[in-house]
Design a protein around this motif. Structure first.
Motif, PDB file in Angstrom:
ATOM      1  N   ALA A 290      -2.980  -2.907   4.883  1.00 31.22           N
ATOM      2  CA  ALA A 290      -3.944  -2.329   5.423  1.00 31.22           C
ATOM      3  C   ALA A 290      -3.576  -1.400   6.580  1.00 31.22           C
ATOM      4  N   ALA A 291      -2.431  -1.317   7.312  1.00 32.34           N
ATOM      5  CA  ALA A 291      -1.931  -0.445   8.337  1.00 32.34           C
ATOM      6  C   ALA A 291      -1.648   0.789   7.688  1.00 32.34           C
TER       7      ALA A 291
ATOM      8  N   ARG B 262      -1.688 -11.328  11.834  1.00 38.95           N
ATOM      9  CA  ARG B 262      -2.284 -10.147  11.221  1.00 38.95           C
ATOM     10  C   ARG B 262      -1.738  -9.045  12.413  1.00 38.95           C
ATOM     11  N   LEU B 263      -1.400  -9.210  13.403  1.00 37.25           N
ATOM     12  CA  LEU B 263      -0.975  -8.377  14.416  1.00 37.25           C
ATOM     13  C   LEU B 263       0.420  -8.100  13.896  1.00 37.25           C
TER      14      LEU B 263
ATOM     15  N   ALA C 279      -1.847  -7.459   5.878  1.00 37.69           N
ATOM     16  CA  ALA C 279      -2.298  -6.512   7.227  1.00 37.69           C
ATOM     17  C   ALA C 279      -1.162  -5.324   7.371  1.00 37.69           C
ATOM     18  N   ALA C 280      -0.080  -5.563   6.723  1.00 40.05           N
ATOM     19  CA  ALA C 280       0.860  -4.358   6.850  1.00 40.05           C
ATOM     20  C   ALA C 280       0.191  -3.322   5.638  1.00 40.05           C
TER      21      ALA C 280
ATOM     22  N   SER D 246       5.227  -2.413  19.793  1.00 42.95           N
ATOM     23  CA  SER D 246       3.718  -2.565  19.547  1.00 42.95           C
ATOM     24  C   SER D 246       3.062  -3.895  20.568  1.00 42.95           C
TER      25      SER D 246
ATOM     26  N   THR E  79     -10.080  -9.374   9.830  1.00 42.77           N
ATOM     27  CA  THR E  79     -10.351  -9.791  11.156  1.00 42.77           C
ATOM     28  C   THR E  79     -11.089 -11.147  11.103  1.00 42.77           C
TER      29      THR E  79
ATOM     30  N   GLY F  93       3.747  -2.710   9.125  1.00 46.93           N
ATOM     31  CA  GLY F  93       2.963  -1.810   8.217  1.00 46.93           C
ATOM     32  C   GLY F  93       2.916  -0.555   8.820  1.00 46.93           C
ATOM     33  N   LYS F  94       2.761  -0.214  10.075  1.00 46.88           N
ATOM     34  CA  LYS F  94       2.943   1.110  10.914  1.00 46.88           C
ATOM     35  C   LYS F  94       4.268   1.526  10.934  1.00 46.88           C
TER      36      LYS F  94
ATOM     37  N   ASP G 267       0.134  -5.879  10.832  1.00 45.82           N
ATOM     38  CA  ASP G 267      -0.154  -4.705  11.391  1.00 45.82           C
ATOM     39  C   ASP G 267       0.893  -3.638  11.744  1.00 45.82           C
TER      40      ASP G 267
END
Length: 335
Positions: A282-283, A152-153, A279-280, A101, A250, A159-160, A156
């Protein structure tokens, strides 16, 4: 695949320097609610984001993030010592996905973790080996630190990665909220302290006991109002909780590292673990916070919080199931 979240504060002073019994009972009730939430979800894998407090990660090699494909708890502050039940294949799969990622992350086949990981696993699941786990270290103590936007990244990307797993995954964030305990800072420290922060692994029992006693004494002084430590900041804590509950993370990208320290103390950076976990979540789609507990607890040197959350679709399905069960129960009642 179904995901759920529990984010919680930890404190090495729990059980050692406790507040009023009514407060302890209140916290125990919040943890029991979290445990019930987790039991209902029935996770098959725990992905836990947590910091280290110079017990396993040092300045001889200080990554911003690291996934443990094998990990051992050092057992500080009376937490459970020994190997975690790490799912090695899942750890490597997540690491590959995170790297793909564009987020740089280290991997360790010999990670050492402290109460930041162990206390959360024990309180939420009963043991460091109760459920297969992937431990993810998030540097929250050793400066310099990555910008918070990278957290956050990271979340994310994790999470994906877990969204593609055919299993129920519990995301855990362990740390924070506002607090500034006596954790040494490398820059400006004496040569002796710097040497310990570069490689202080495997302290003697006497050295560990003396270190832990210093923290216990600091907690007692803080609660007594005779400490020079930075005060807790409930306003800052509640603002963070509101942002996390909003579903839009964000705004956190603009928060600077210096601002964290100014507002909520050096160790407020531990909320990076909460940000990563949310964040995970939210993904995997829009989510709803199922429960929130918060209280500033001086004896534990912590703005102390516990939250649970679910994707909106899961929460709606659970509500429908509950309503259906209620209707079935009512139908069975005699007329």
């Amino acid at each position: 695949m179904p995901v759920a979240l529990c984010a919680m504060s930890h404190s090495p002073l729990m059980g050692t320097n406790d507040p009023d019994p009514l407060v302890v009972a209140e916290v125990d009730a919040a943890f029991e609610h979290a445990r019930s939430f987790i039991r209902d979800f029935d996770p098959e894998l725990v992905v836990i984001f947590a910091p280290d407090h110079y017990n396993g990660v040092f300045y001889d090699m200080l990554p911003p993030f690291c996934i443990g494909s094998a990990a051992t708890s050092v057992g500080d502050y009376g937490t459970q010592a020994g190997p975690l039940d790490v799912d090695r294949d899942a750890a490597w799969d997540i690491a590959r996905a995170v790297l793909a990622s564009g987020v740089d992350i280290a991997v360790s086949e010999r990670m050492h973790v402290d109460h930041g990981f162990a206390q959360a696993l024990e309180l939420l699941t009963g043991s460091i080996t109760a459920i297969p786990t992937v431990p993810i270290f998030v540097n929250s103590v050793g400066e310099p630190m990555t910008p918070v936007s990278r957290i956050r990244l990271l979340g994310d990307a994790v999470g994906k990665a877990v969204s593609g797993m055919d299993r129920r995954v519990l995301l855990v964030g362990s740390g924070g909220l506002s607090h500034d305990p006596p954790v040494p800072q490398f820059f400006g420290a004496s040569p002796e302290v710097q040497a310990r922060l570069i490689d202080g692994r495997n302290p003697t029992a006497e050295q560990r006991s003396a270190r832990e006693q210093r923290v216990i004494d600091a907690g007692r002084d803080f609660a007594a109002g005779v400490s020079t430590m930075q005060p807790l900041n409930p306003k800052w804590d509640n603002h963070l909780l509101e942002v996390l509950a909003s579903g839009d993370l964000t705004p956190i990208d603009s928060w600077t590292n210096d601002w964290f320290v100014q507002q909520a103390g050096h160790s407020s950076h531990e909320v990076r673990t909460w940000i990563a976990a949310y964040a995970a979540l939210a993904a995997n789609g829009a989510y709803t916070v199922e429960s929130t507990y918060y209280r500033p607890i001086l004896e534990w040197i912590a703005g102390f919080g516990i939250t649970t959350a679910l994707p909106v679709t899961t929460a709606k399905a659970a509500t429908r199931l509950h309503q259906h069960s209620a209707l079935d129960l009512k139908a069975d009642e005699p007329s």
